[in-house]
Write a protein that holds these residues in place. Structure first.
Motif, PDB file in Angstrom:
ATOM      1  N   ASP A 194      10.175  13.919   0.291  1.00  0.00           N
ATOM      2  CA  ASP A 194      10.366  12.514   0.662  1.00  0.00           C
ATOM      3  C   ASP A 194       9.044  11.759   0.496  1.00  0.00           C
ATOM      4  OD1 ASP A 194      10.928  10.054   1.789  1.00  0.00           O
ATOM      5  OD2 ASP A 194      11.959  10.879   3.544  1.00  0.00           O
ATOM      6  N   PRO A 195       8.741  11.281  -0.728  1.00  0.00           N
ATOM      7  CA  PRO A 195       7.466  10.598  -0.975  1.00  0.00           C
ATOM      8  C   PRO A 195       7.214   9.396  -0.068  1.00  0.00           C
ATOM      9  CG  PRO A 195       8.466  11.208  -3.055  1.00  0.00           C
ATOM     10  CD  PRO A 195       9.488  11.496  -1.981  1.00  0.00           C
ATOM     11  N   ALA A 196       8.251   8.625   0.250  1.00  0.00           N
ATOM     12  CA  ALA A 196       8.060   7.445   1.090  1.00  0.00           C
ATOM     13  C   ALA A 196       7.634   7.839   2.503  1.00  0.00           C
ATOM     14  CB  ALA A 196       9.334   6.602   1.134  1.00  0.00           C
ATOM     15  N   ALA A 197       8.261   8.868   3.065  1.00  0.00           N
ATOM     16  CA  ALA A 197       7.884   9.332   4.406  1.00  0.00           C
ATOM     17  C   ALA A 197       6.474   9.921   4.390  1.00  0.00           C
ATOM     18  CB  ALA A 197       8.887  10.362   4.908  1.00  0.00           C
ATOM     19  N   TRP A 245       0.842  -1.199   0.000  1.00  0.00           N
ATOM     20  CA  TRP A 245       0.000   0.000   0.000  1.00  0.00           C
ATOM     21  C   TRP A 245       0.875   1.245   0.000  1.00  0.00           C
ATOM     22  CZ3 TRP A 245      -4.784   1.985  -0.465  1.00  0.00           C
ATOM     23  CH2 TRP A 245      -4.999   3.261   0.036  1.00  0.00           C
ATOM     24  N   LYS A 246       1.840   1.305   0.896  1.00  0.00           N
ATOM     25  CA  LYS A 246       2.726   2.470   0.985  1.00  0.00           C
ATOM     26  C   LYS A 246       3.542   2.643  -0.289  1.00  0.00           C
ATOM     27  CE  LYS A 246       3.210   2.761   6.017  1.00  0.00           C
ATOM     28  NZ  LYS A 246       2.123   1.859   6.389  1.00  0.00           N
ATOM     29  N   LEU A 286       0.831   9.598   5.957  1.00  0.00           N
ATOM     30  CA  LEU A 286      -0.559   9.659   5.499  1.00  0.00           C
ATOM     31  C   LEU A 286      -1.321   8.384   5.863  1.00  0.00           C
ATOM     32  CD1 LEU A 286      -2.506  11.488   3.957  1.00  0.00           C
ATOM     33  CD2 LEU A 286      -1.705  10.420   1.842  1.00  0.00           C
ATOM     34  N   THR A 287      -0.728   7.231   5.602  1.00  0.00           N
ATOM     35  CA  THR A 287      -1.414   5.981   5.918  1.00  0.00           C
ATOM     36  C   THR A 287      -1.526   5.774   7.425  1.00  0.00           C
ATOM     37  OG1 THR A 287       0.664   4.757   5.640  1.00  0.00           O
ATOM     38  CG2 THR A 287      -0.818   4.845   3.752  1.00  0.00           C
ATOM     39  N   ALA A 288      -0.542   6.233   8.179  1.00  0.00           N
ATOM     40  CA  ALA A 288      -0.637   6.123   9.638  1.00  0.00           C
ATOM     41  C   ALA A 288      -1.825   6.935  10.159  1.00  0.00           C
ATOM     42  CB  ALA A 288       0.662   6.589  10.289  1.00  0.00           C
TER      43      ALA A 288
END
Length: 201
Positions: free
Chosen positions: A151-154, A130-131, A159-161
């Motif tokens: 930092d797209p991954a962060a 998902w991430k 966002l998902t958190a």
């Protein structure tokens, strides 16, 4: 009336859908092989033939649900439109105020995953994929100059958190957060992560 004979794959899928329904209704701890068998009018032995144990059935049911969720996510993120529109659609769908089903299932799963390695692996894989999908679209939007995100991954993780946390609040504690407020917070978080003003959404 005679029961239609299903292929092995069709039977497994039928059993997994029934297991998901029973988990959502009863919870992982309370659900039994007999409950799943009873829903379909089959024997316990048939369920055990396909999955061997309740733990394997539960892990397979979560993996099945995860694949369904990921397919829906990919459908939203693969549309031919801007990265911003795709991200907004995905967040709106995934947020606990949207159309994503099964938040009770996932909250149950997170709890059981603390003790069950097979389920923990399935939940971790869903979370990672998902991430990764969200990260990819954020990076596409940055490359296209639609928005700024260092930092797209962060950003995907934060966002998902937030969305997962809101799901717990809305699912477990009725009335704790009004749905309209939760949706506004999700929109604001997305805009913030993309370096945009709220009006952009």
């Amino acid at each position: 009336m005679a029961r239609v004979r299903l292929s092995v794959a069709e039977r497994r899928e039928e059993l997994l859908r029934a297991a998901i329904g029973q988990i959502e209704e009863r919870g992982v701890a309370a659900v039994r092989i007999a409950d799943v068998a009873s829903v379909l009018g089959v024997s316990n032995a048939l369920v055990l033939y396909h999955f061997e144990t309740k733990e394997r059935l539960v892990a397979a049911a979560f993996s099945y649900a995860a694949e369904d969720d990921l397919a829906r996510l990919r459908g939203l993120l693969d549309r031919r439109t801007s990265a911003l529109r795709r991200l907004r659609a995905a967040v709106r769908w995934y947020a606990p105020t949207g159309q994503a089903k099964g938040w009770r299932l996932w909250i149950e799963g997170w709890a059981v995953a603390l003790r069950e390695p097979a389920l923990r692996d399935a939940a971790r894989d869903l979370d990672r994929r998902w991430k990764a999908a969200i990260t990819e679209v954020i990076a596409e939007g940055v490359a296209a100059g639609e928005f700024h995100c260092p930092d797209p991954a962060a950003a995907a993780l934060r966002l998902t958190a937030l969305l997962d946390g809101l799901a717990v609040q809305l699912t477990c504690y009725a009335g704790a957060v009004p749905r309209s407020r939760a949706q506004r917070w999700a929109d604001e978080a997305l805009a913030r992560e993309l370096g945009l003003g709220p009006e952009a959404l």
